[in-house]
Design a protein around this motif. Sequence first.
Motif, PDB file in Angstrom:
ATOM      1  N   ILE A 109      -0.531 -13.576 -23.508  1.00  0.00           N
ATOM      2  CA  ILE A 109       0.338 -12.943 -22.532  1.00  0.00           C
ATOM      3  C   ILE A 109       1.201 -11.904 -23.253  1.00  0.00           C
ATOM      4  O   ILE A 109       1.735 -12.193 -24.318  1.00  0.00           O
ATOM      5  N   PRO A 110       1.339 -10.690 -22.691  1.00  0.00           N
ATOM      6  CA  PRO A 110       2.157  -9.667 -23.344  1.00  0.00           C
ATOM      7  C   PRO A 110       3.602 -10.142 -23.509  1.00  0.00           C
ATOM      8  O   PRO A 110       4.102 -10.926 -22.688  1.00  0.00           O
ATOM      9  N   PRO A 131       0.259 -13.798 -16.076  1.00  0.00           N
ATOM     10  CA  PRO A 131      -0.733 -12.811 -15.620  1.00  0.00           C
ATOM     11  C   PRO A 131      -1.731 -13.470 -14.664  1.00  0.00           C
ATOM     12  O   PRO A 131      -2.060 -14.641 -14.821  1.00  0.00           O
ATOM     13  N   HIS A 132      -2.171 -12.724 -13.687  1.00  0.00           N
ATOM     14  CA  HIS A 132      -3.093 -13.258 -12.672  1.00  0.00           C
ATOM     15  C   HIS A 132      -4.346 -12.407 -12.511  1.00  0.00           C
ATOM     16  O   HIS A 132      -5.028 -12.493 -11.489  1.00  0.00           O
ATOM     17  N   GLY A 133      -4.646 -11.554 -13.463  1.00  0.00           N
ATOM     18  CA  GLY A 133      -5.853 -10.733 -13.353  1.00  0.00           C
ATOM     19  C   GLY A 133      -5.654  -9.579 -12.393  1.00  0.00           C
ATOM     20  O   GLY A 133      -4.545  -9.346 -11.908  1.00  0.00           O
ATOM     21  N   PRO A 134      -6.754  -8.849 -12.097  1.00  0.00           N
ATOM     22  CA  PRO A 134      -6.647  -7.634 -11.292  1.00  0.00           C
ATOM     23  C   PRO A 134      -6.140  -7.925  -9.878  1.00  0.00           C
ATOM     24  O   PRO A 134      -6.466  -8.956  -9.295  1.00  0.00           O
ATOM     25  N   GLU A 135      -5.339  -7.009  -9.350  1.00  0.00           N
ATOM     26  CA  GLU A 135      -4.838  -7.120  -7.971  1.00  0.00           C
ATOM     27  C   GLU A 135      -5.957  -6.768  -6.986  1.00  0.00           C
ATOM     28  O   GLU A 135      -6.882  -6.031  -7.340  1.00  0.00           O
ATOM     29  N   PRO A 136      -5.887  -7.280  -5.741  1.00  0.00           N
ATOM     30  CA  PRO A 136      -6.897  -6.892  -4.745  1.00  0.00           C
ATOM     31  C   PRO A 136      -6.884  -5.375  -4.535  1.00  0.00           C
ATOM     32  O   PRO A 136      -5.813  -4.764  -4.548  1.00  0.00           O
TER      33      PRO A 136
END
Lengths: 215, 215
Positions: free
Chosen positions: A59-60, A90-95
Motif C-alpha cells: 500500500i502506498p 486500495p480497492h483496485g480500479p474504479e468502475p
Amino acid sequence: MRLAELSERSGVSTATIKYYLRERLLPPGRRITATQSEYDAEHLRRLRLVRALIQVGRIPVSTAREVLAAVEDDARDQLSRLGTAIEALPHGPEPDESDPSTAVGRRTATELLRMLDWRFNLEIADGFPAFRMLVAAIAALHRLGYACDTAHLLPYAHRAEQLAVVDLDLVEEFGTPAEQVEAAVALTVLYEPVLLSLRRLAEAEESNRRFGTGR
Amino acid sequence: MRLAELSERSGVSTATIKYYLRERLLPPGRRITATQSEYDAEHLRRLRLVRALIQVGRIPVSTAREVLAAVEDDARDQLSRLGTAIEALPHGPEPDESDPSTAVGRRTATELLRMLDWRFNLEIADGFPAFRMLVAAIAALHRLGYACDTAHLLPYAHRAEQLAVVDLDLVEEFGTPAEQVEAAVALTVLYEPVLLSLRRLAEAEESNRRFGTGR
C-alpha cells in the motif's frame, strides 16, 4: 525503549523506523535528550501494522497514513474507525462509467446484496469502495462474456460470509478495542494472499480430480 | 472476419489488436491480400482471454505470453495445460529464505495440506507457485506476530475447497477442452476481485452485527 531496542524487537531496521517517523506513519517517541527518544509497546504494535500495510499489502505511504489516521481517531466508535480504515485500503480500479457493462455490474451487485440477509444500506452502496470494486469486477466478467449473474455469484458471497465470521472471531481474540481495530485492518490485508493461494491450490486439486488420470 | 469487425465484436480498438498481434499475444490472421487478413471465432475468444489477463489481472505482456503458450500447447493433456497456465500467472512475492519466519510458513503450509484429503504431492510442493505464495503469506503473518497455525488456516482452506468446486463447475459449462482451459485461466483471474470485495463487504456486515448499535 530506545530506537535500537525498538528495531531489534520489531525486526525493522533503524533507518526504516526513522523513515516511518519522518513520514508520520509512526507517532514520535517521548523526547528524553536532544538526540534520544523513548518508545513504548504502542510503537511496537503500530510498527507491526505499518509493515503489514506497506510490505505485504504493498500500500502506498500516503494511503497507509490515511488508514492509520482512521485507526487512531479516538473521537469515533470502534465500528466507525474500523469501517473508515478498511475503506482507505486500495480497492483496485474504479468502475468505468462510460462502459455499458458497468450498469450491468451495478444492477447485479445490488441484486446480489438484496438477496443476502445483510443490514447493508443499498441506497448508499456506491459510497463504499468494496461495493465499487465488486461492481467493477462483475462488469469485467460481463464485458468479457463470462457468466456473472446472481446464481453464479451467490456461492462466492456465502463463502465470504463464512470467512468474515472466522475473521472477526480472530479479531475478537485481541484484548482492547484499539488492538482489535489494528488487527482487523492487518488481518484483512494479510489473509488476502492466504485465501488466493489456497483457492489456486484447491483449483489444482479439483482439476486433478476431474481431469486427472483415472477418468 | 476482417480486423475492423474483430475490433467491433470484441470491443478492443484496432490499434490495441495490432499491438497484441505484434506482441504475439494473438495468433496472426490468415493473410488474404497484401494488406488484409482474415480472423475467426478463435481470435475473438483469445482476445477475450488476453483482455482478462492484461486489463483485469494487470499481468505483464511477457507473463501473459507464457500463460497463452501453455493454453495453446496441444501436445499436452488438458490437466497439464491448465496447471502450467495457472502456474504462469503472477503469485506475488516469493518466500524470503533469509527470514526465519519462512521456515515456519513452510512447515505450517505443509502441515495444513497434509490435514486436507488432497492428492497434492508434498514432496514437490515447492515447485508450485501457489504453494510458495501460501508459504510467504503465512510467514508474513508469523513475522508480524499474528496467529497463523493450522487451526486458524483450516477454515480458509475448507472455503477454498468449496470455491474450487464452484469454479470448476463453471469451467465445465464450456463445451470444448480448449475453451475449458481458457475459461479456467480467465475465471481464476476474474473472480479474485469478486472474492476479495465480497469478503470486505461481509466483514463490514459482520463488524456491524458485532460492534454496531444495539450492542
